[in-house]
Design a protein around this motif. Structure first.
Motif, short mmCIF file in Angstrom:
data_model
loop_
_atom_site.label_atom_id
_atom_site.label_comp_id
_atom_site.label_asym_id
_atom_site.label_seq_id
_atom_site.Cartn_x
_atom_site.Cartn_y
_atom_site.Cartn_z
N GLY A 162 0.80 -1.22 0.00
CA GLY A 162 0.00 0.00 0.00
C GLY A 162 0.83 1.27 0.00
N GLU A 163 0.12 2.39 -0.05
CA GLU A 163 0.76 3.70 -0.18
C GLU A 163 0.51 4.52 1.07
OE1 GLU A 163 1.72 5.32 -3.46
OE2 GLU A 163 1.93 3.24 -4.19
N ILE A 164 1.57 5.10 1.60
CA ILE A 164 1.41 6.04 2.72
C ILE A 164 2.00 7.37 2.31
CG2 ILE A 164 1.82 6.52 5.15
CD1 ILE A 164 2.40 3.64 5.60
N ASN A 165 1.20 8.40 2.46
CA ASN A 165 1.68 9.73 2.14
C ASN A 165 1.42 10.62 3.34
OD1 ASN A 165 1.98 12.34 0.80
ND2 ASN A 165 2.07 11.03 -1.03
N VAL A 166 2.50 11.20 3.87
CA VAL A 166 2.36 12.09 5.01
C VAL A 166 3.03 13.41 4.68
CG1 VAL A 166 2.84 12.42 7.46
CG2 VAL A 166 2.35 10.13 6.61
#
Ligand SMILES: Nc1ncnc2c1ncn2[C@@H]1O[C@H](COP(=O)(O)OP(=O)(O)OP(=O)(O)O)[C@@H](O)[C@H]1O
Ligand SMILES: [Mg+2]
Lengths: 304, 285
Positions: free
Chosen positions: B92-96
């Motif tokens: 999955g993708e995590i964008n912070v």
């Protein structure tokens, strides 16, 4: 970006301060590793002093090792001079002196009381024109001898195989022994620095973790520990140098006063000659051990 | 549904602050439509067994206050660790804050972390230093000049009500006081996002409530986005914030919808924030 000068200076002072702080927070380990490096480099210094003096004495001995060449009857002086030039060009040769039979006889005669040689009408050393060859590297003596034996005008080659062999053997042994000892000392010291810095890191785990959460760079986290190791290395190389200095002077004084008959044979190097080499070597070793050891540890234990 | 993420506009950190503080439209509760945290189909598998986080989808906007609840072992801490990039997602993708955490370069992590304030259940203070030093530590790391650092530290200590005890050794503080100091340390660098993993887990109910009020004040006054993991049902019910519930690694509840009305109900004009201070806020009134 404003990673300007003041920021770098601030980082430098922070690193400096934390490094020193680490030394004291971990005082037991710090002292242990300084003591070990001191012991190692002190041993090394002592060993080095003996070694360098030994070599000095041996070099003097080597300078006196010579090969003498005698010639067939009827060989002219020109032939001999020609050969002399050829020999002088060889690598292992330091110098060559030519002595004619007449010079040899005069030299011989001088050692005896006046009138002793008067009964001789002819030179009894006729045919003893010779070349005396001094070597720069005694281990190459066999090559020189076999070369000389194959020259057609040469009648006889005088040399002492045992002296040359003993000297070059001792030389080799000393070189190997010193290399092994240095290697062992290096390993022991690096191991100790490794332990000290690793303990420091383990003790400050929480602090390092918090630093990482707050966004400290790898460099910022690591630098104080590397600096700590470096300081240990520097201190560990200074102490033994001072010790060695005094002990060396004392030893030379004691030996030459107590065994005064040796002083003619054993020419000790002055302490400054020894330290000319020992200071840079020790400092490089100390700094290298300190920096390398802590760098290694930090890389291994401080995955930031 | 959520609008399309605009997280890419955060790429520039400095510009980021300006955009966030001045440029965005915010509703009454101080929430903009800028998405600061976005998880898409994120899973984290420690071992071959069931994943600790399982296909989680989550979007948090700038200025939001979010509770994460759920039974023990449901993956709350893992989720927080994924957001702070202590762990990497297996999927999955995590964008912070515009950082793509799957692709962030190692050297960029410190820069990323400086946007976060992190608080733990066990405080994690440096036991050999006093209150001031514990907070100043965070400022030293980002190399704030001495005079400015002193001002910032005392200001934040004042906010959490610990200014008068700044010289105390942290070992001589109560749990609640220690957590105030930890909160001050997390906030002193003015982070965008405050991540708190069970910040009140070791505190009694009254102290827990005080700490929670402080965190809420940070959210309201600084516009800091806040994510709080907690078991404390009473607090969650009382605070009326967005609640995300986890179960066996999955997000099983996310009631973002109720917020608007809750805020208007929670903060009417008679609410006096100044009463929330170090010496205890009487929430029974
Ligand atoms: N380092 C790890 N290695 C392997 N498994 C782990 C690790 N950390 C957590 N887990 C497992 O992942 C799952 C989720 O753990 P996590 O700590 O995220 O739960 P949690 O919701 O925070 O629980 P709690 O409320 O007790 O803090 C648990 O089953 C746990 O056993
Ligand atoms: Mg947890």
């Amino acid at each position: 970006m404003r990673m300007d000068m003041t920021m770098k200076i601030r980082t430098f002072f922070y690193t400096f301060g934390q490094g020193i702080r680490n030394l004291f927070r971990n005082l037991g380990y710090t002292l242990a590793s300084v003591a070990t490096i001191t012991a190692c480099l002190f041993l090394f210094g002592m060993f080095f002093s003996v070694l360098i003096n030994f070599r000095h004495i041996m070099l003097q001995a080597e300078e006196n090792v010579s090969v003498t060449v005698f010639f067939n009857e009827g060989v002219t002086e020109e032939d001999i001079q020609l050969l002399k030039i050829g020999i002088e060009e060889r690598e292992e040769v330091a110098s060559v002196t030519f002595t004619t039979a007449d010079e040899a006889w005069e030299d011989f005669a001088q050692r005896f009381p006046e009138g002793f040689t008067e009964g001789f009408l002819e030179n009894p050393l006729e045919g003893s024109d010779n070349l005396e060859i001094f070597l720069s590297d005694v281990s190459k003596q066999p090559e020189l001898v076999s070369f000389l034996k194959n020259v057609d005008i040469v009648r006889e080659v005088n040399y002492s195989e045992i002296t040359a062999n003993a000297l070059s053997g001792a030389n080799r042994l000393l070189t190997y022994a010193s290399m092994i000892i240095i290697a062992i000392l290096l390993i022991v010291s690096v191991f100790l620095i490794n332990n000290t810095v690793a303990t420091g890191i383990a003790n400050h785990r929480d602090e390092i973790e918090i630093m990482k959460y707050v966004g400290a760079t790898d460099f910022f986290v690591r630098a104080p520990y590397v600096f700590e190791g470096l300081l240990i290395g520097i201190i560990g190389s200074m102490v033994p140098l001072v010790l060695t200095y005094y002990i060396y002077n004392m030893a030379v004084e004691v030996i030459s006063s107590r065994y005064s008959m040796l002083t003619g044979i054993l020419q000790f190097l002055p302490v400054n000659d020894v330290f000319y080499y020992l200071v840079p070597i020790s400092v490089i070793l100390g700094v290298g051990i300190g920096f390398g050891g802590s760098m290694f540890t930090v890389k291994r234990h401080l995955k930031v | 549904m959520f609008p399309a993420p605009r997280a890419h506009s955060y790429r520039n950190h400095e510009q980021n602050r300006l955009t966030l503080r001045c440029g965005m439209e915010k509703n009454m509760a101080g929430i903009s439509d800028e998405i600061v945290i976005s998880l898409r189909n994120v899973s984290k598998q420690y071992t071959r067994e069931a994943p600790a986080v399982n296909h989680a989808n989550l979007e948090v906007r700038e200025g939001e206050f979010v509770f994460i609840t759920g039974e023990t072992g449901s993956g709350k801490s893992t989720l927080i660790k994924l957001i702070m990039h202590e762990l990497q997602a297996t999927e999955g993708e995590i964008n912070v804050l515009g950082y793509d955490l799957n692709r962030i370069r190692h050297g960029k992590i410190p820069k990323f972390r400086r946007n976060l304030g992190i608080v733990f259940q066990d405080f994690r203070l440096l036991r050999d230093r006093n209150v001031y030093e514990n907070v100043a530590f965070a400022q030293r790391i980002i190399q704030v000049p001495g005079d400015r650092m002193k001002r910032n530290v005392l200001e934040i200590l004042d906010m959490v009500g610990m200014a008068d005890k700044y010289k105390r050794k942290v070992t001589q503080l109560s749990g609640g006081e220690q957590q105030r100091v930890a909160l001050a340390r997390a906030l002193v660098n003015k982070p965008f996002i405050l991540l708190a993993d069970e910040p009140t887990g070791n505190l009694d109910a009254e102290t827990a409530w005080e700490i929670m009020q402080l965190i809420e004040r940070v959210n309201r006054d600084f516009g800091t986005t806040v994510i709080v993991v907690t078991h404390d049902k009473a607090i969650v019910d009382r605070m009326q914030k967005r609640v995300i519930e986890m179960k066996q690694g999955e997000i099983v509840r996310d009631d973002a919808l109720t917020q608007e009305q809750d805020y208007s109900y929670d903060y009417d004009d008679s609410y006096d924030y100044q009463d929330v201070d170090a010496d205890g806020y009487d929430y029974e009134d």
